[in-house]
Design a protein around this motif. Structure first.
Motif, PDB file in Angstrom:
ATOM      1  N   TRP A  64      30.245 -33.978  -6.818  1.00  0.00           N
ATOM      2  CA  TRP A  64      29.956 -35.276  -6.479  1.00  0.00           C
ATOM      3  C   TRP A  64      31.055 -36.221  -7.602  1.00  0.00           C
ATOM      4  CZ3 TRP A  64      26.613 -35.754  -2.724  1.00  0.00           C
ATOM      5  CH2 TRP A  64      25.628 -34.503  -2.557  1.00  0.00           C
ATOM      6  N   TRP A  65      31.352 -37.190  -6.785  1.00  0.00           N
ATOM      7  CA  TRP A  65      32.418 -38.090  -7.293  1.00  0.00           C
ATOM      8  C   TRP A  65      32.042 -39.576  -7.317  1.00  0.00           C
ATOM      9  CZ3 TRP A  65      37.368 -35.967  -8.346  1.00  0.00           C
ATOM     10  CH2 TRP A  65      37.535 -34.984  -8.086  1.00  0.00           C
ATOM     11  N   ASP A  66      32.151 -40.212  -8.374  1.00  0.00           N
ATOM     12  CA  ASP A  66      31.999 -41.796  -8.730  1.00  0.00           C
ATOM     13  C   ASP A  66      33.424 -42.205  -8.125  1.00  0.00           C
ATOM     14  OD1 ASP A  66      29.595 -41.175  -9.572  1.00  0.00           O
ATOM     15  OD2 ASP A  66      30.140 -41.657 -11.896  1.00  0.00           O
ATOM     16  N   VAL A  67      33.415 -43.324  -7.316  1.00  0.00           N
ATOM     17  CA  VAL A  67      34.355 -44.001  -6.758  1.00  0.00           C
ATOM     18  C   VAL A  67      34.318 -45.280  -7.002  1.00  0.00           C
ATOM     19  CG1 VAL A  67      35.668 -44.587  -4.229  1.00  0.00           C
ATOM     20  CG2 VAL A  67      34.474 -42.373  -4.843  1.00  0.00           C
ATOM     21  N   ALA A  68      35.548 -46.093  -7.628  1.00  0.00           N
ATOM     22  CA  ALA A  68      35.489 -47.291  -8.036  1.00  0.00           C
ATOM     23  C   ALA A  68      36.266 -48.077  -6.960  1.00  0.00           C
ATOM     24  CB  ALA A  68      36.468 -47.774  -9.343  1.00  0.00           C
ATOM     25  N   LEU A  69      36.168 -48.897  -6.172  1.00  0.00           N
ATOM     26  CA  LEU A  69      36.448 -49.953  -5.352  1.00  0.00           C
ATOM     27  C   LEU A  69      36.789 -51.432  -5.503  1.00  0.00           C
ATOM     28  CD1 LEU A  69      34.884 -48.623  -1.969  1.00  0.00           C
ATOM     29  CD2 LEU A  69      37.186 -47.966  -2.812  1.00  0.00           C
ATOM     30  N   THR A  70      37.843 -52.284  -5.251  1.00  0.00           N
ATOM     31  CA  THR A  70      37.587 -53.560  -5.397  1.00  0.00           C
ATOM     32  C   THR A  70      37.861 -54.051  -3.821  1.00  0.00           C
ATOM     33  OG1 THR A  70      38.442 -53.475  -7.591  1.00  0.00           O
ATOM     34  CG2 THR A  70      38.866 -55.545  -6.469  1.00  0.00           C
ATOM     35  N   VAL A  71      36.904 -54.932  -3.366  1.00  0.00           N
ATOM     36  CA  VAL A  71      37.162 -55.262  -2.046  1.00  0.00           C
ATOM     37  C   VAL A  71      37.721 -56.832  -2.355  1.00  0.00           C
ATOM     38  CG1 VAL A  71      35.753 -56.077   0.131  1.00  0.00           C
ATOM     39  CG2 VAL A  71      35.328 -53.973  -1.268  1.00  0.00           C
ATOM     40  N   ARG A  72      38.670 -57.048  -1.491  1.00  0.00           N
ATOM     41  CA  ARG A  72      39.066 -58.626  -1.720  1.00  0.00           C
ATOM     42  C   ARG A  72      38.716 -59.229  -0.346  1.00  0.00           C
ATOM     43  NH1 ARG A  72      44.197 -59.890  -3.400  1.00  0.00           N
ATOM     44  NH2 ARG A  72      43.844 -61.890  -2.582  1.00  0.00           N
ATOM     45  N   THR A  73      38.049 -60.200  -0.459  1.00  0.00           N
ATOM     46  CA  THR A  73      37.222 -61.008   0.753  1.00  0.00           C
ATOM     47  C   THR A  73      38.308 -61.669   1.679  1.00  0.00           C
ATOM     48  OG1 THR A  73      36.846 -62.944  -0.767  1.00  0.00           O
ATOM     49  CG2 THR A  73      35.337 -61.442  -0.770  1.00  0.00           C
TER      50      THR A  73
END
Length: 129
Positions: free
Chosen positions: A113-122
């Protein structure tokens, strides 16, 4: 009577509707705009700003299988809709997927299992019904 409890963050591709859902933490939206303060005669200071705002939201998806991490990698640069358990909604794109294998207890089998960090630009998107 049934009760629906939403406890996950959903990411849907806008073009296909394909979805990924996972528990999340550390959601932090941010909004900013271009602007500056200019000096004029007599020491007057004036705000000069550009219309429009830039937004982004960062979050970490918890305990995803590797196949889902690869799916998110294939979605980089595509328009997505992100909706959280509070009903907040953002439409945008992400350009980086940062997977992090969580620590496992000593002697335990390795984690799948992995933790995934994302940054979504609107981005600006019409809301169609």
């Amino acid at each position: 009577m049934s009760t629906l409890i939403l406890d996950r963050l959903w990411i849907n591709r806008l073009d296909t509707g394909e979805a990924v859902a996972a528990k999340s933490w550390d959601r932090s939206p941010s909004y900013d705009m271009d602007g500056e303060v200019r000096s004029y005669a007599g020491g007057r200071q004036r705000s000069i700003s550009t219309e429009g705002e830039r937004g982004s939201v960062s979050f970490t998806l918890r305990k995803l299988p590797l196949a889902t991490v690869e799916l998110l990698r294939s979605w980089m640069g595509l328009a997505v809709q992100v909706r959280d358990d509070r009903g907040q909604c953002w439409v945008g794109v992400f350009f980086q997927v940062r997977p992090d294998e969580p620590l496992t207890a000593p002697g335990a089998p390795s984690s799948y299992w992995w933790d995934v960090a994302l940054t979504v630009r609107t981005v600006t998107a019409p809301e169609e019904t």
